[in-house]
Design a protein around this motif. Sequence first.
Motif, PDB file in Angstrom:
ATOM      1  N   GLN A 173       0.858  -1.189   0.000  1.00 22.29           N
ATOM      2  CA  GLN A 173       0.000   0.000   0.000  1.00 22.29           C
ATOM      3  C   GLN A 173       0.885   1.227   0.000  1.00 22.29           C
ATOM      4  O   GLN A 173       1.635   1.453   0.945  1.00 22.29           O
ATOM      5  CB  GLN A 173      -0.896  -0.006   1.236  1.00 22.29           C
ATOM      6  CG  GLN A 173      -1.866   1.156   1.316  1.00 22.29           C
ATOM      7  CD  GLN A 173      -3.076   0.957   0.429  1.00 22.29           C
ATOM      8  OE1 GLN A 173      -3.437  -0.171   0.118  1.00 22.29           O
ATOM      9  NE2 GLN A 173      -3.683   2.043  -0.003  1.00 22.29           N
ATOM     10  N   ALA A 174       0.784   2.022  -1.067  1.00 18.55           N
ATOM     11  CA  ALA A 174       1.552   3.262  -1.171  1.00 18.55           C
ATOM     12  C   ALA A 174       0.674   4.434  -0.762  1.00 18.55           C
ATOM     13  O   ALA A 174      -0.513   4.479  -1.099  1.00 18.55           O
ATOM     14  CB  ALA A 174       2.061   3.458  -2.592  1.00 18.55           C
ATOM     15  N   SER A 175       1.263   5.382  -0.038  1.00 17.92           N
ATOM     16  CA  SER A 175       0.518   6.552   0.392  1.00 17.92           C
ATOM     17  C   SER A 175       1.461   7.734   0.506  1.00 17.92           C
ATOM     18  O   SER A 175       2.680   7.583   0.471  1.00 17.92           O
ATOM     19  CB  SER A 175      -0.155   6.281   1.742  1.00 17.92           C
ATOM     20  OG  SER A 175       0.805   5.999   2.741  1.00 17.92           O
ATOM     21  N   GLY A 176       0.880   8.922   0.657  1.00 16.20           N
ATOM     22  CA  GLY A 176       1.663  10.121   0.913  1.00 16.20           C
ATOM     23  C   GLY A 176       1.769  11.100  -0.229  1.00 16.20           C
ATOM     24  O   GLY A 176       2.369  12.163  -0.073  1.00 16.20           O
ATOM     25  N   GLY A 177       1.209  10.775  -1.371  1.00 21.42           N
ATOM     26  CA  GLY A 177       1.274  11.690  -2.493  1.00 21.42           C
ATOM     27  C   GLY A 177       0.432  12.929  -2.261  1.00 21.42           C
ATOM     28  O   GLY A 177      -0.346  13.018  -1.313  1.00 21.42           O
ATOM     29  N   GLY A 178       0.623  13.912  -3.149  1.00 22.03           N
ATOM     30  CA  GLY A 178      -0.143  15.141  -3.036  1.00 22.03           C
ATOM     31  C   GLY A 178       0.392  16.201  -3.955  1.00 22.03           C
ATOM     32  O   GLY A 178       1.217  15.936  -4.841  1.00 22.03           O
ATOM     33  N   LEU A 179      -0.101  17.423  -3.735  1.00 25.28           N
ATOM     34  CA  LEU A 179       0.306  18.579  -4.528  1.00 25.28           C
ATOM     35  C   LEU A 179       1.242  19.447  -3.693  1.00 25.28           C
ATOM     36  O   LEU A 179       0.938  19.777  -2.543  1.00 25.28           O
ATOM     37  CB  LEU A 179      -0.927  19.383  -4.944  1.00 25.28           C
ATOM     38  CG  LEU A 179      -0.684  20.724  -5.643  1.00 25.28           C
ATOM     39  CD1 LEU A 179       0.006  20.505  -6.981  1.00 25.28           C
ATOM     40  CD2 LEU A 179      -2.009  21.463  -5.818  1.00 25.28           C
ATOM     41  N   LEU A 220      11.710  19.297  -4.349  1.00 32.68           N
ATOM     42  CA  LEU A 220      10.959  18.723  -5.472  1.00 32.68           C
ATOM     43  C   LEU A 220      10.917  19.680  -6.655  1.00 32.68           C
ATOM     44  O   LEU A 220      10.877  20.910  -6.494  1.00 32.68           O
ATOM     45  CB  LEU A 220       9.544  18.359  -5.031  1.00 32.68           C
ATOM     46  CG  LEU A 220       9.464  17.064  -4.210  1.00 32.68           C
ATOM     47  CD1 LEU A 220       8.156  16.986  -3.439  1.00 32.68           C
ATOM     48  CD2 LEU A 220       9.632  15.859  -5.114  1.00 32.68           C
ATOM     49  N   LYS A 221      10.925  19.094  -7.833  1.00 30.45           N
ATOM     50  CA  LYS A 221      10.909  19.832  -9.094  1.00 30.45           C
ATOM     51  C   LYS A 221       9.686  19.414  -9.910  1.00 30.45           C
ATOM     52  O   LYS A 221       9.169  18.312  -9.725  1.00 30.45           O
ATOM     53  CB  LYS A 221      12.173  19.515  -9.896  1.00 30.45           C
ATOM     54  CG  LYS A 221      13.483  19.739  -9.164  1.00 30.45           C
ATOM     55  CD  LYS A 221      14.652  19.279  -9.993  1.00 30.45           C
ATOM     56  CE  LYS A 221      15.968  19.477  -9.271  1.00 30.45           C
ATOM     57  NZ  LYS A 221      17.124  19.028 -10.085  1.00 30.45           N
ATOM     58  N   PRO A 222       9.248  20.246 -10.831  1.00 28.62           N
ATOM     59  CA  PRO A 222       8.101  19.857 -11.675  1.00 28.62           C
ATOM     60  C   PRO A 222       8.318  18.533 -12.402  1.00 28.62           C
ATOM     61  O   PRO A 222       7.366  17.771 -12.592  1.00 28.62           O
ATOM     62  CB  PRO A 222       7.986  21.034 -12.651  1.00 28.62           C
ATOM     63  CG  PRO A 222       8.505  22.204 -11.886  1.00 28.62           C
ATOM     64  CD  PRO A 222       9.638  21.654 -11.059  1.00 28.62           C
ATOM     65  N   GLU A 223       9.562  18.245 -12.753  1.00 28.77           N
ATOM     66  CA  GLU A 223       9.846  16.985 -13.446  1.00 28.77           C
ATOM     67  C   GLU A 223       9.732  15.756 -12.550  1.00 28.77           C
ATOM     68  O   GLU A 223       9.828  14.625 -13.028  1.00 28.77           O
ATOM     69  CB  GLU A 223      11.221  17.015 -14.114  1.00 28.77           C
ATOM     70  CG  GLU A 223      12.342  17.447 -13.207  1.00 28.77           C
ATOM     71  CD  GLU A 223      12.665  18.923 -13.351  1.00 28.77           C
ATOM     72  OE1 GLU A 223      11.730  19.753 -13.411  1.00 28.77           O
ATOM     73  OE2 GLU A 223      13.879  19.251 -13.389  1.00 28.77           O
ATOM     74  N   LEU A 268      -0.222   9.682  -6.469  1.00 27.62           N
ATOM     75  CA  LEU A 268       0.116  10.772  -7.375  1.00 27.62           C
ATOM     76  C   LEU A 268       0.877  11.878  -6.659  1.00 27.62           C
ATOM     77  O   LEU A 268       0.437  12.369  -5.621  1.00 27.62           O
ATOM     78  CB  LEU A 268      -1.154  11.334  -8.004  1.00 27.62           C
ATOM     79  CG  LEU A 268      -0.986  12.535  -8.941  1.00 27.62           C
ATOM     80  CD1 LEU A 268      -0.141  12.163 -10.161  1.00 27.62           C
ATOM     81  CD2 LEU A 268      -2.347  13.061  -9.372  1.00 27.62           C
ATOM     82  N   VAL A 269       1.990  12.258  -7.237  1.00 30.42           N
ATOM     83  CA  VAL A 269       2.761  13.400  -6.772  1.00 30.42           C
ATOM     84  C   VAL A 269       2.744  14.457  -7.866  1.00 30.42           C
ATOM     85  O   VAL A 269       3.134  14.178  -9.001  1.00 30.42           O
ATOM     86  CB  VAL A 269       4.214  12.990  -6.451  1.00 30.42           C
ATOM     87  CG1 VAL A 269       5.065  14.228  -6.158  1.00 30.42           C
ATOM     88  CG2 VAL A 269       4.249  12.017  -5.284  1.00 30.42           C
ATOM     89  N   THR A 270       2.286  15.653  -7.505  1.00 29.69           N
ATOM     90  CA  THR A 270       2.233  16.754  -8.454  1.00 29.69           C
ATOM     91  C   THR A 270       3.033  17.916  -7.895  1.00 29.69           C
ATOM     92  O   THR A 270       2.754  18.378  -6.785  1.00 29.69           O
ATOM     93  CB  THR A 270       0.792  17.198  -8.725  1.00 29.69           C
ATOM     94  OG1 THR A 270       0.019  16.084  -9.176  1.00 29.69           O
ATOM     95  CG2 THR A 270       0.760  18.297  -9.778  1.00 29.69           C
ATOM     96  N   VAL A 271       4.014  18.369  -8.658  1.00 32.18           N
ATOM     97  CA  VAL A 271       4.849  19.493  -8.242  1.00 32.18           C
ATOM     98  C   VAL A 271       4.551  20.655  -9.177  1.00 32.18           C
ATOM     99  O   VAL A 271       4.794  20.577 -10.379  1.00 32.18           O
ATOM    100  CB  VAL A 271       6.341  19.131  -8.289  1.00 32.18           C
ATOM    101  CG1 VAL A 271       7.174  20.296  -7.748  1.00 32.18           C
ATOM    102  CG2 VAL A 271       6.615  17.865  -7.499  1.00 32.18           C
ATOM    103  N   SER A 272       4.030  21.718  -8.596  1.00 30.96           N
ATOM    104  CA  SER A 272       3.667  22.883  -9.408  1.00 30.96           C
ATOM    105  C   SER A 272       4.840  23.850  -9.497  1.00 30.96           C
ATOM    106  O   SER A 272       5.627  24.007  -8.558  1.00 30.96           O
ATOM    107  CB  SER A 272       2.459  23.577  -8.798  1.00 30.96           C
ATOM    108  OG  SER A 272       2.765  24.065  -7.510  1.00 30.96           O
ATOM    109  N   SER A 273       4.919  24.512 -10.650  1.00 30.46           N
ATOM    110  CA  SER A 273       6.024  25.468 -10.862  1.00 30.46           C
ATOM    111  C   SER A 273       5.644  26.867 -10.401  1.00 30.46           C
ATOM    112  O   SER A 273       4.505  27.136 -10.061  1.00 30.46           O
ATOM    113  CB  SER A 273       6.405  25.491 -12.341  1.00 30.46           C
ATOM    114  OG  SER A 273       5.283  25.839 -13.104  1.00 30.46           O
TER     115      SER A 273
END
Length: 127
Positions: A3-9, A86-89, A122-127
Amino acid sequence: QLQASGGGLVQTGGSLRLSCAASGSSLDFSLITWFRQAPGKEREGVSCFSRVGGGGMTVYTDSVRGRFTISRNNAKNTVDLQMNSLKPEDTAVYFCAARPIRVPASSCLNSIYYDYWGQGTLVTVSS
């Protein structure tokens, strides 16, 4: 079983901590690895944790070395991925995968060696 957890924006330069929990199985995973897959790209190995003796051996792909840290929490039976700067890439769906028996460090980032996979986070890194 995984079980993977912890992703976010998060904004560029921020941090997230992912956790991979192994539960509901008698299997004892000696190798747990984080992978990621960005839209339109192939799945990429990010970091491996191999249990060696009382400690562990870690491997990182070049693009995250120095920014990400993988570690095992024996009390919680998890393998965590601390992601800093963290970077957008770095935006991707992150998966954890495991196998009972280690493979050489040179091979652990290759997805073909893994039979057990968790769902992605899902991990989302905004610029």
